[in-house]
Scaffold this motif. Structure first.
Motif, PDB file in Angstrom:
ATOM      1  N   PHE A 128      41.903  18.652  -5.465  1.00 26.35           N
ATOM      2  CA  PHE A 128      43.495  19.179  -6.694  1.00 26.35           C
ATOM      3  C   PHE A 128      43.110  20.368  -7.491  1.00 26.35           C
ATOM      4  O   PHE A 128      41.208  20.270  -7.814  1.00 26.35           O
ATOM      5  CB  PHE A 128      43.767  18.113  -8.071  1.00 26.35           C
ATOM      6  CG  PHE A 128      44.739  18.253  -8.859  1.00 26.35           C
ATOM      7  CD1 PHE A 128      45.901  18.408  -8.537  1.00 26.35           C
ATOM      8  CD2 PHE A 128      44.322  18.893  -9.729  1.00 26.35           C
ATOM      9  CE1 PHE A 128      47.019  18.967  -8.850  1.00 26.35           C
ATOM     10  CE2 PHE A 128      45.602  18.730 -10.724  1.00 26.35           C
ATOM     11  CZ  PHE A 128      46.854  18.574 -10.241  1.00 26.35           C
ATOM     12  N   GLY A 129      43.525  21.619  -7.728  1.00 22.49           N
ATOM     13  CA  GLY A 129      42.537  22.748  -8.193  1.00 22.49           C
ATOM     14  C   GLY A 129      43.960  23.197  -8.752  1.00 22.49           C
ATOM     15  O   GLY A 129      44.828  23.058  -9.051  1.00 22.49           O
ATOM     16  N   GLU A 130      43.458  25.046  -9.382  1.00 20.09           N
ATOM     17  CA  GLU A 130      44.490  25.526  -9.907  1.00 20.09           C
ATOM     18  C   GLU A 130      46.056  25.935  -9.130  1.00 20.09           C
ATOM     19  O   GLU A 130      47.253  25.633  -9.484  1.00 20.09           O
ATOM     20  CB  GLU A 130      44.149  26.940 -10.102  1.00 20.09           C
ATOM     21  CG  GLU A 130      42.408  26.719 -11.229  1.00 20.09           C
ATOM     22  CD  GLU A 130      42.287  28.329 -11.246  1.00 20.09           C
ATOM     23  OE1 GLU A 130      42.469  28.816 -11.430  1.00 20.09           O
ATOM     24  OE2 GLU A 130      40.658  28.153 -10.957  1.00 20.09           O
ATOM     25  N   ALA A 131      45.650  25.828  -7.372  1.00 18.06           N
ATOM     26  CA  ALA A 131      47.404  26.099  -7.235  1.00 18.06           C
ATOM     27  C   ALA A 131      47.965  24.548  -6.734  1.00 18.06           C
ATOM     28  O   ALA A 131      49.392  24.749  -6.791  1.00 18.06           O
ATOM     29  CB  ALA A 131      46.039  25.953  -5.647  1.00 18.06           C
ATOM     30  N   ASP A 132      47.487  23.550  -7.089  1.00 17.10           N
ATOM     31  CA  ASP A 132      48.424  22.506  -7.397  1.00 17.10           C
ATOM     32  C   ASP A 132      48.887  22.112  -8.632  1.00 17.10           C
ATOM     33  O   ASP A 132      50.135  21.856  -9.277  1.00 17.10           O
ATOM     34  CB  ASP A 132      47.424  21.230  -7.153  1.00 17.10           C
ATOM     35  CG  ASP A 132      46.784  20.962  -6.073  1.00 17.10           C
ATOM     36  OD1 ASP A 132      47.331  21.376  -4.711  1.00 17.10           O
ATOM     37  OD2 ASP A 132      45.165  20.854  -5.337  1.00 17.10           O
ATOM     38  N   VAL A 133      48.187  22.694  -9.682  1.00 16.64           N
ATOM     39  CA  VAL A 133      48.753  22.787 -11.503  1.00 16.64           C
ATOM     40  C   VAL A 133      50.130  24.136 -11.112  1.00 16.64           C
ATOM     41  O   VAL A 133      51.107  23.883 -11.532  1.00 16.64           O
ATOM     42  CB  VAL A 133      48.053  22.894 -12.206  1.00 16.64           C
ATOM     43  CG1 VAL A 133      48.381  23.901 -13.250  1.00 16.64           C
ATOM     44  CG2 VAL A 133      46.535  22.239 -12.242  1.00 16.64           C
ATOM     45  N   ASP A 134      49.808  25.092 -10.738  1.00 16.63           N
ATOM     46  CA  ASP A 134      50.645  26.382 -10.110  1.00 16.63           C
ATOM     47  C   ASP A 134      51.918  25.938  -9.576  1.00 16.63           C
ATOM     48  O   ASP A 134      53.446  26.081 -10.306  1.00 16.63           O
ATOM     49  CB  ASP A 134      50.297  27.281  -9.792  1.00 16.63           C
ATOM     50  CG  ASP A 134      49.129  27.855 -10.541  1.00 16.63           C
ATOM     51  OD1 ASP A 134      49.185  28.299 -11.289  1.00 16.63           O
ATOM     52  OD2 ASP A 134      48.294  28.605  -9.576  1.00 16.63           O
ATOM     53  N   VAL A 135      51.701  25.026  -8.499  1.00 15.13           N
ATOM     54  CA  VAL A 135      52.812  24.230  -7.931  1.00 15.13           C
ATOM     55  C   VAL A 135      54.074  23.341  -9.454  1.00 15.13           C
ATOM     56  O   VAL A 135      55.017  23.705  -9.700  1.00 15.13           O
ATOM     57  CB  VAL A 135      53.025  22.999  -6.791  1.00 15.13           C
ATOM     58  CG1 VAL A 135      54.254  22.950  -6.336  1.00 15.13           C
ATOM     59  CG2 VAL A 135      52.500  24.026  -6.032  1.00 15.13           C
ATOM     60  N   LEU A 136      53.540  22.541  -9.830  1.00 15.41           N
ATOM     61  CA  LEU A 136      53.590  22.428 -11.129  1.00 15.41           C
ATOM     62  C   LEU A 136      54.647  23.199 -11.833  1.00 15.41           C
ATOM     63  O   LEU A 136      55.859  22.729 -12.185  1.00 15.41           O
ATOM     64  CB  LEU A 136      52.926  20.422 -11.684  1.00 15.41           C
ATOM     65  CG  LEU A 136      52.461  19.686 -11.003  1.00 15.41           C
ATOM     66  CD1 LEU A 136      51.376  19.198 -11.811  1.00 15.41           C
ATOM     67  CD2 LEU A 136      53.630  19.264 -10.241  1.00 15.41           C
ATOM     68  N   ARG A 137      53.660  24.377 -12.078  1.00  8.38           N
ATOM     69  CA  ARG A 137      54.512  24.736 -13.519  1.00  8.38           C
ATOM     70  C   ARG A 137      55.776  25.769 -13.224  1.00  8.38           C
ATOM     71  O   ARG A 137      56.862  25.756 -14.114  1.00  8.38           O
ATOM     72  CB  ARG A 137      52.884  25.701 -13.696  1.00  8.38           C
ATOM     73  CG  ARG A 137      52.537  25.442 -14.978  1.00  8.38           C
ATOM     74  CD  ARG A 137      50.895  26.377 -14.787  1.00  8.38           C
ATOM     75  NE  ARG A 137      50.136  26.318 -16.046  1.00  8.38           N
ATOM     76  CZ  ARG A 137      48.584  25.917 -16.468  1.00  8.38           C
ATOM     77  NH1 ARG A 137      48.632  27.031 -14.758  1.00  8.38           N
ATOM     78  NH2 ARG A 137      47.420  25.786 -17.333  1.00  8.38           N
ATOM     79  N   THR A 138      55.619  25.791 -11.569  1.00  8.21           N
ATOM     80  CA  THR A 138      56.996  26.795 -10.652  1.00  8.21           C
ATOM     81  C   THR A 138      57.556  26.288 -11.010  1.00  8.21           C
ATOM     82  O   THR A 138      58.654  25.896 -11.131  1.00  8.21           O
ATOM     83  CB  THR A 138      56.435  27.164  -9.821  1.00  8.21           C
ATOM     84  OG1 THR A 138      54.999  28.207  -9.396  1.00  8.21           O
ATOM     85  CG2 THR A 138      56.948  28.275  -8.944  1.00  8.21           C
ATOM     86  N   ALA A 139      57.443  24.308 -10.475  1.00  3.99           N
ATOM     87  CA  ALA A 139      58.286  23.764 -10.405  1.00  3.99           C
ATOM     88  C   ALA A 139      59.647  23.157 -12.063  1.00  3.99           C
ATOM     89  O   ALA A 139      60.685  22.605 -12.357  1.00  3.99           O
ATOM     90  CB  ALA A 139      58.428  22.503  -9.888  1.00  3.99           C
ATOM     91  N   GLY A 140      58.820  24.246 -13.179  1.00  5.78           N
ATOM     92  CA  GLY A 140      59.554  24.202 -14.339  1.00  5.78           C
ATOM     93  C   GLY A 140      58.520  22.824 -15.240  1.00  5.78           C
ATOM     94  O   GLY A 140      58.756  23.337 -16.833  1.00  5.78           O
TER      95      GLY A 140
END
Length: 480
Positions: free
Chosen positions: A427-439
């Motif tokens: 799990f990394g920053e790209a996975d966090v970004d996906v969650l943030r992009t989803a709101g």
């Protein structure tokens, strides 16, 4: 031993007092405090008994290494050094652990399903490989504990009652086996929590390299401040306990001839696939009888109903660990102040259980995800069933598309929870970004990290200590 008042997840995550993540973690203070209490109960109990500190720290060092979390490996290696006076012996043991990790770093979760309709998802892989020299140096107790740890970390769905027999023969008592499985499963939670927080902060390490399994050579009592959380949990936990507590109607046989009895159920009605209906659960080790429960045991159960439940009567053999675990669970899943909704937390638990292969946990929490989504005004039962039927899909584990759950938010939670379930950790920053992009805001991201991390704990206990049973009223849905 660790310094008093040091929060180990904060330490491993690099969280400093007064930082933004420190403040966000304080929104889930009961979970935070009881995760630390779990560490104390399992790694540094006041009375370790016959499961010594050196064994606890040695297993923890191995588990951290198999997860590819170097900072955690160093932390537990330092505790191991403190527990053994002989510096030469420490170096030798640490060297063996390093060799074992290097030779056994395989991508997980993999394994063979017990459920026949899931055979097309089987991913065979190796058990722990130890040389004769390593076995001799470790001794029977640590050798068998290491073998169990590798199964629970990398392929928990390969858990079978037979795996407990060598530990029994090596002198592990029933209570010590419960504590050992709790320790390994707790670390699966602790390490993911800390790693996930580092990803949220942008400081997650690069994932450790590992080979695919098919390429490798020959699964407190309530206080005023937590009363509201427990009240919120009553309905859901009662439903889960009712499902778990349906006893096997058939007698058990016993494996092994010495040491701890290990139960098997030759005529058990076993599930054949993932479902949303209730399942029972039967233990491979002997739970305490209800009339054996002391006041301390009943206090540690937190809810009176759990005294009827063989799963909790087994875990309460280590009452301090069970109590802290229960209170951690309740805050993660039922404290919705400022955070993500209940349905989304249950979705994270369902995805994690689906990836690890825990049919029992998936049955309880998929049903809860469906129920909570309906309570929130939009029934998602069909989406949840699609997840159970198809799994998350290879795309979710490789940065791409997963099984479509109907909207960007649920798809993002599915992907993040699936990646958080991988071993070694990825799990990394790209996975966090996906969650943030989803709101999601950062506290909501923490809720998802906590939910997936916790069910990596829960799955390993359910898979490693027993197996599910189909109640009679659902037998027609499980024709092999």
């Amino acid at each position: 031993m660790t310094e008093p008042n040091v929060d180990i997840i904060d330490q491993l995550a690099g969280i400093t007092p007064g930082s933004a993540l420190d403040e966000l973690r304080s929104h889930r203070q009961q979970a935070r405090e009881n995760a630390q209490r779990s560490f104390a109960a399992l790694l540094e109990p006041e009375q370790p008994g016959t499961f010594g500190y050196d064994e606890r720290y040695a297993v923890a060092t191995l588990v951290a290494g198999l997860h590819g979390f170097d900072e955690a490996s160093s932390f537990y290696r330092d505790l191991l050094s403190d527990a053994i006076d002989d510096e030469t012996a420490v170096k030798r043991l640490a060297g063996i652990i390093d060799e074992v990790v290097t030779n056994n770093r395989v991508q997980g979760p993999f394994g063979i399903y017990r459920e026949p309709q899931l055979a097309n998802e089987n991913r065979p892989g190796p058990d722990l490989r130890l040389t004769d020299e390593q076995r001799d140096a470790l001794g029977a107790r640590l050798s068998t504990a290491f073998q169990l740890a590798q199964i629970l970390v990398l392929h928990p769905r390969d858990s079978r009652p037979e795996m407990l027999v060598p530990l029994s023969e090596a002198g592990w008592s029933t209570t010590d086996l419960v504590s050992l499985e709790q320790l390994i499963a707790f670390l699966a939670f602790q390490l993911r929590s800390a790693w996930g927080l580092r990803a949220l902060a942008g400081t997650a390490p690069a994932p450790a390299s590992a080979i695919a399994p098919d390429a490798a050579p020959p699964g407190s009592v309530a206080t005023d401040e937590n009363a509201d959380v427990i009240a919120l949990a009553d309905e859901a936990h009662a439903a889960a306990a009712d499902a778990t507590g349906e006893p096997a109607s058939l007698p058990a046989d016993t494996l092994g001839t010495v040491g701890t009895p290990v139960r098997i159920y030759p005529e058990l009605a076993r599930p054949t696939h993932f479902v949303q209906h209730s399942l029972g659960w039967v233990p491979w080790l002997e739970p305490l009888a209800e009339d054996e429960l002391t006041d301390r045991h009943r206090e540690a159960l937190v809810e009176d109903l759990r005294a009827k439940n063989p799963y909790f009567r087994l875990l309460v053999r280590d009452p301090d660990a069970l109590e802290a675990r229960t209170l951690t669970d309740m805050d993660i899943f039922f404290n919705v102040d400022d955070g993500i909704g209940r349905a989304e937390r249950e979705l994270s638990a369902t995805v994690t259980s689906r990836v690890n292969g825990c049919v029992y946990c998936a049955s309880v929490h998929s049903a809860r995800a469906s129920h909570e989504s309906e309570a929130a005004g939009a029934s998602r039962q069909a989406d949840v069933q699609r997840l159970l039927d198809r799994g998350v899909g290879p795309g979710a584990l490789n940065g791409g598309a997963a099984t479509d759950l109907g909207d960007d938010l649920w798809n993002a939670i599915e992907r993040a929870s699936a990646v958080l379930t991988l071993s070694p950790l990825e799990f990394g920053e790209a996975d966090v970004d996906v969650l943030r992009t989803a709101g999601l805001d950062d506290l909501q991201v923490i809720d998802i990290i906590n939910g997936a991390a916790f069910f990596n704990w829960a799955n390993r206990l359910m898979l490693g200590l027993g197996e599910p049973e189909v109640p009679k009223r659902f037998l027609d849905q499980h024709q092999a």
